[in-house]
Design an enzyme around this catalytic site. Structure first.
Site, PDB file in Angstrom:
ATOM      1  N   GLY A 205     -30.679 -28.445  14.922  1.00 34.20           N
ATOM      2  CA  GLY A 205     -30.370 -27.010  14.842  1.00 34.20           C
ATOM      3  C   GLY A 205     -30.152 -26.412  16.211  1.00 34.20           C
ATOM      4  CG  ASN A 206     -27.875 -23.250  16.838  1.00 29.63           C
ATOM      5  OD1 ASN A 206     -28.312 -22.126  16.666  1.00 29.63           O
ATOM      6  ND2 ASN A 206     -26.867 -23.751  16.123  1.00 29.63           N
ATOM      7  NE  ARG A 207     -33.437 -23.299  23.336  1.00 32.93           N
ATOM      8  CZ  ARG A 207     -34.674 -23.782  23.359  1.00 32.93           C
ATOM      9  NH1 ARG A 207     -35.631 -23.176  22.683  1.00 32.93           N
ATOM     10  NH2 ARG A 207     -34.940 -24.864  24.050  1.00 32.93           N
ATOM     11  CB  SER A 208     -28.360 -18.933  16.563  1.00 25.79           C
ATOM     12  OG  SER A 208     -27.951 -17.705  16.016  1.00 25.79           O
ATOM     13  CB  ALA A 274     -25.149 -20.500  17.151  1.00 22.15           C
TER      14      ALA A 274
END
Ligand code: CTP
Length: 406
Positions: A205-208, A274
């Site tokens: 995943g990502n930090r959005s 994102a």
């Protein structure tokens, strides 16, 4: 402009008198609406003398004007100063027990609250949750100052200086576009991060946080648009608004399907999500297990679909996709190229009409409440830098979008 100044019952009410004077001296029409308890600190004659107008604080006064509805609708700005812990709780609960409560429920204009209370009250989880609720709904709750409180004690919770409140309120109004800019338009907004499964338990995943996309949905809805919010993983709840429909997705593939489906015959698409650029090429149906003390699997990745680019290409191929497509670019820049230069190249490459470039990095943008962006245009219009809360940034983007659709 026409301003409603709601004064609630705290000792800082006397400082609200200075704020009132500042606003009237700048030529604004200010209607003061004190609560009963505010009048115990500063009486009606002071408010009437300083504002030069009659002061009502009861829902049952001036009923022939439907005062409780009109004041909120006709104003350009509502300021609650000081906002006590009790008044913040009432506003978060949507209580209409007094005139200011009614005005807040009918206001469709920017609302600014300037809290003042003891540090313990400000830090209490009840107050913090109420503040978060109000902010999520688009109310601008100014951070209280740190310093001397009513008694000998000091800490966070002090009423911000009237000059600061006034400066911030003016900035908020300046950034907020005229109302109903997007009436009759349907806007699709993607928000949050995508997650790419590795196995049934794990994902990449990502930090959005989803905050910018949610702010865009709120501002667009407030401007009269019908909004479809395609939401990936977000740290904050999706907004509740009669004009906002939420479609949840997890992976890039789901995002692509949702965008191509929901954006058909719509007016604009804003890709604030994102999106993962890579996903594991094999997703196992069983959890990946450790085989012995040293085993560590290698993860082979493949590229995901580029949702934004696909939408632009399919539109060019004749699909009924929005005439205005807005992309975002998260750039860190490097030794040779600035984030903005990377953004300009990306605008060309993606083929969309507008691109919002922000510089990202450790502690920057992701999860933060503030943003610092530049809006770029494919038609060569002048680039627009915007700094401020994600709501302020959303207002600037929505007003440019409205221009493009006009
Ligand atoms: N985007 C997309 N599909 C992807 C990747 C990104 O639709 N697979 C969209 C994002 O929602 C954003 C824009 O493209 O609106 C730019 O995203 P960004 O991550 O900055 O760019 P990338 O396309 O990933 O390009 P690069 O890796 O070169 O930075």
């Amino acid at each position: 402009m026409r301003i409603v100044l709601g004064v609630t019952g705290g000792i800082a009410a006397y400082k609200a008198a200075l704020l009132l004077r500042m606003m009237t001296e700048d030529g604004h029409e200010v209607h003061v609406v004190p609560t009963e308890s505010a009048l115990k600190f500063v009486g009606k004659p002071t408010w009437e003398a300083l504002s030069g107008r009659p002061v009502y604080n009861d829902t049952f006064e001036a009923v022939e004007d439907v005062n409780h509805v009109l004041q909120g609708r006709k104003a350009d700005l509502v300021i609650i100063a000081p906002a006590t812990a009790h008044s913040i709780a009432k506003a978060a609960g949507g209580l209409a027990s007094d005139l200011i409560g009614n005005i807040l429920l009918t206001a469709t204009v920017p609302v600014v609250m300037a809290p003042a209370m003891h540090t313990e009250m400000w830090e209490n989880p009840a107050t913090q949750e109420n503040v978060a609720t109000l902010r999520r709904r688009g109310v601008h709750v100014i951070e209280p100052a740190v310093g001397r409180l009513t008694g000998a004690d000091t800490g966070k919770g002090r009423f911000p200086e009237p000059e600061d409140i006034w400066a911030q309120a003016q900035e908020i109004v300046n950034q907020s576009p005229p109302r109903d800019l997007l009436a009759g338009k349907h806007i699709v907004i993607s928000s949050g991060g995508t997650r790419e499964a590795l196995d049934p338990v794990r994902y990449i995943g990502n930090r959005s946080s989803g905050k910018q996309g949610v702010a865009l949905a709120q501002v667009a809805a407030r401007q009269g648009a019908q909004v479809t919010l395609i939401a990936g993983a977000m740290d904050i709840p999706a907004p509740e608004h009669p004009n906002i429909e939420v479609v949840n997705i997890e992976s890039t593939r789901e995002l692509l399907d949702a965008v191509l489906h929901h954006a058909r015959h719509k007016d604009a698409l804003i890709m604030a999500a994102a999106v993962a650029d890579f996903r594991p090429s094999n997703v196992t149906t069983d959890k990946i297990k450790k085989e012995d003390g040293w085993s560590a699997p290698s993860i082979v990745l493949e590229q995901t679909e580029d949702v934004l680019k696909t939408a632009v290409e399919q539109r060019a191929a004749g699909e009924p996709l929005p005439e205005v497509i807005v992309g975002f670019a998260a750039e860190t820049g490097d030794d040779t190229t600035t984030p903005l230069d990377y953004g300009r190249a990306k605008l060309q490459r993606k083929g969309c009409e507008m691109l919002v470039v922000n510089e990202v990095g450790v502690g920057k943008v992701f999860g933060q409440d503030d943003n610092d962006v530049t809006i770029l245009f494919a038609d060569g219009s002048a680039e627009i830098p915007v700094q401020g809360s994600k709501t302020v940034v959303a207002q600037a983007i929505i007003s440019q979008l409205a221009n493009a659709l006009a």
